[in-house]
Scaffold this active site. Structure first.
Site, PDB file in Angstrom:
ATOM      1  N   HIS A   1       0.896  -1.638   0.226  1.00  0.00           N
ATOM      2  CA  HIS A   1       0.009   0.191   0.200  1.00  0.00           C
ATOM      3  C   HIS A   1       1.186   1.275  -0.148  1.00  0.00           C
ATOM      4  O   HIS A   1       2.164   1.306   0.786  1.00  0.00           O
ATOM      5  CB  HIS A   1      -0.871  -0.099   1.044  1.00  0.00           C
ATOM      6  N   ASP A   2       0.071   2.359  -0.699  1.00  0.00           N
ATOM      7  CA  ASP A   2       1.008   3.565  -0.763  1.00  0.00           C
ATOM      8  C   ASP A   2       2.511   4.238  -0.988  1.00  0.00           C
ATOM      9  O   ASP A   2       3.543   4.887  -0.901  1.00  0.00           O
ATOM     10  CB  ASP A   2       0.749   4.419   0.632  1.00  0.00           C
TER      11      ASP A   2
ATOM     12  N   GLY B   1       5.038  -1.027   2.606  1.00  0.00           N
ATOM     13  CA  GLY B   1       4.315   0.527   2.774  1.00  0.00           C
ATOM     14  C   GLY B   1       4.541   1.802   2.008  1.00  0.00           C
ATOM     15  O   GLY B   1       6.261   1.755   2.990  1.00  0.00           O
TER      16      GLY B   1
END
Length: 263
Positions: free
Chosen positions: A123-124, A141
């Site tokens: 994520h991200d 992340g």
């Protein structure tokens, strides 16, 4: 051009399929997904969540794009997004997760990336163009990766790390610090082993370019005195030299992780 969907696949209502999309057997496309023109899912591939693929992407069997972040207590939400640039390829069992809304909510992978078997983008992450991740590379992340970075197989990167463009991450490396542009790192934990000279030559950097980058590298990492003083002096000495200053400014700007240095 028409859209082709194998009868064994599921394309949920709301999904957007542009011209020339081809979906092979046993695939799943969720209601918020958008597949760019010419994109192909070979078989058993899934595109779920709020996920947008650019033109001419290619997903091999069991690639999964757009699942929510691996964060305890995180629920699926349309504010969690994933974007994939044109021409990117995800090989078998490769995965990329969407972002966390409170951190902007977007995971982004650039154009013409090649993500090999079992590799994972968490994520991200913000991934540049022409990035290659060999088998079973794992990115945690919030990682920033510049253009033209190559990851050797089984390497892994700590969350919130930055990796500058044209860097090379050796196979099996465990990266816990930021990696400078043009750098090459190896080991567990990874240490800076010099410059990615082979990769730079392949990408058309001239001898003058390499000399400039090498001179800045030596001034920052191999000179006498304290590291901070060398860095400050290098910033003065190389002012007006863009490639040298790209390396120097990357270090000066800093991030959440320390800079990876030679052993």
């Amino acid at each position: 051009m028409s859209v082709e969907v194998h009868p064994t696949s599921v394309v949920e209502r709301g999904a957007v399929l542009h011209d020339g999309v081809r979906i092979g057997p046993f695939c799943h496309v969720g209601p918020l997904a958008e597949l760019g023109a010419g994109t192909e899912l070979l078989s058993h591939a899934s595109v779920v969540g709020n996920t947008k693929l650019g033109e001419n992407c290619l997903l091999y069997p069991h690639a999964v794009l757009g699942c929510g972040p691996q964060v305890l207590g995180m629920r699926e939400t349309s504010d969690s997004r994933l974007e994939i640039g044109a021409g990117s390829v995800f090989r078998e069992y490769a995965t990329a997760h969407s972002g966390i809304p409170k951190h902007g909510g977007l995971t982004k992978v650039g154009a013409s990336c090649y993500i090999m078997i079992g590799a994972h983008i968490a994520h991200d992450c913000q991934i540049g163009n022409n990035v290659v991740m060999a088998n079973n590379v794992s990115l945690a992340g919030h990682i920033e990766v510049g253009d033209n970075v190559w990851f050797g197989g089984l390497s892994a990167v700590h969350q919130f790390s930055r990796i500058g463009r044209n860097a090379f991450i050796g196979g099996g490396a465990i990266v816990v610090d930021d990696v400078i542009p043009f750098g090459s790192v190896i080991g567990n934990h990874a240490k800076l082993s010099g410059l990615n000279t082979v990769g730079l030559k392949r990408r058309g950097f001239s001898k003058a370019d390499l000399h400039e980058i090498r001179a800045a590298y030596k001034a920052v990492f191999e000179g006498e005195g304290l590291f901070k003083a060398r860095l400050s002096q290098a910033a003065q000495n190389f002012a007006g030299k863009p490639l040298a200053m790209e390396l120097i400014n990357f270090v000066l700007q800093g991030g959440d992780r320390p800079i990876c240095k030679p052993a």
